[in-house]
Design an enzyme around this catalytic site. Structure first.
Site, PDB file in Angstrom:
ATOM      1  CG  HIS A 293      -2.126   0.876   1.056  1.00 12.42           C
ATOM      2  ND1 HIS A 293      -2.082   2.266   1.060  1.00 12.42           N
ATOM      3  CD2 HIS A 293      -3.436   0.554   0.874  1.00 12.42           C
ATOM      4  CE1 HIS A 293      -3.288   2.757   0.890  1.00 12.42           C
ATOM      5  NE2 HIS A 293      -4.138   1.722   0.773  1.00 12.42           N
ATOM      6  CB  CYS A 304      -4.097  -5.725   6.003  1.00 15.94           C
ATOM      7  SG  CYS A 304      -5.404  -6.828   5.445  1.00 15.94           S
TER       8      CYS A 304
END
Length: 328
Positions: A293, A304
């Protein structure tokens, strides 16, 4: 030794003992006869003395040896063999019963099976083994002295069928599993575990473990006690949507193009799910994962672990069933 005149009558006498006697010898001759007799006696005596002197003296060495006492061999006592102890069975007794696994609930990421047990040693490192069910699948026990409560399939579209071993006995192995005992709104959603018979699985080595430290902001891949640091900064869950703590394992790894935030990098899904959400994004599951990300620092995720390209690439190379331990 004399002349012919002396020897003549003596020879005749030996030849003819019956002849008439002759006249006596003259009176002056007897001393010569006695002398010869004396000399002969001396010679005989000397010969006997010489023969006696030439005999070897009797000594101990020349005497016949006394017979040595016969030594009777004494048999060495044979050691009494130590009986080989019979191995004491360890753990639960063997179970050779047959089961139709298709009648049991299937263990998978979507399953909620109340009969499964929650892992009772969340921060203990698993053994360096993983198990895969043989045949269609393997029965799963919460208590090996009771009846099976589910079955682990040999294959499943969402994987999760290669599972780490956390305890090994003579006839059984305890493993971590996917699925939940309950959703958060109804019970304990933590990592679940179960027992499998060794005869129902194939065991293989697990040579790596992923160790995460939230407080230390580190992620290591540990092989043979040697840690490879793959991340020193990453994102984790917020207080409302925390990252599941404790031990889990890599359930499946896949690229999901629809999730644009991953930038095409793979997602490494874990066996644990959110401790606060029953589901996520319209699905009935809320699975924790490593993934890429752009925003990847601090407590900002839905649970996560967001990492950089290098870390997600290395994590995605690990085999399914690799243990993961997330420490606070």
């Amino acid at each position: 030794m004399g002349d012919a005149e002396t020897d003549g009558p003596a020879a005749d006498a030996l030849a003819a003992p019956d002849a008439q006697p002759t006249a006596p010898a003259p009176a002056g001759r007897p001393w010569r006869v006695w002398l010869l007799a004396a000399l002969a006696a001396v010679i005989v005596a000397g010969g006997l003395a010489a023969a006696w002197l030439l005999q070897p003296p009797v000594t101990e060495a020349s005497a016949p040896p006394s017979p040595s006492p016969t030594r009777t061999a004494t048999a060495e006592p044979s050691p009494t063999p130590t009986p080989t102890p019979t191995p004491t069975p360890t753990g639960f007794p063997a179970n050779s019963a047959g089961y139709d696994v298709t009648t049991l609930p299937q263990v998978n990421v979507f399953a909620v099976i109340p009969g499964l047990a929650v892992d009772d040693a969340a921060f203990t490192a698993p053994l360096p083994l993983r198990a895969v069910a043989l045949g269609v699948g393997a029965p799963v026990w919460a208590d090996p002295t009771a009846q099976p409560v589910a079955y682990l399939p040999h294959e499943y579209p969402y994987d999760g069928t290669a599972v780490p071993v956390v305890e090994e006995q003579e006839h059984w192995v305890k493993v971590l599993l996917t699925g939940r005992q309950a959703v958060p709104s109804q019970g304990n959603p933590a990592q679940v575990a179960g027992w499998l018979r060794k005869s129902d699985v194939e065991l293989a080595p697990n040579d790596a473990t992923v160790v995460v430290s939230i407080s230390g902001r580190t992620i290591d891949i540990v092989r043979g006690g040697v840690a490879e640091r793959v991340a020193t900064d990453f994102a984790w869950g917020t207080d409302r949507t925390p990252t599941p703590m404790g031990r889990a394992f890599i359930m499946t790894t896949r690229v999901v193009p629809e999730y644009g935030y991953t930038r095409g990098y793979p997602i490494v899904y874990l066996s644990t799910q959110s401790p606060t959400m029953d589901g996520f994004g319209g699905a009935d599951v809320a699975v924790a994962a490593f993934h890429y990300h752009d925003d990847r620092s601090g407590p900002i995720s839905n649970g996560c672990l967001r990492v950089d390209p290098t870390a997600i690439t290395k994590l995605a190379e690990l085999p399914l069933g690799t243990p993961v331990i997330v420490n606070p």
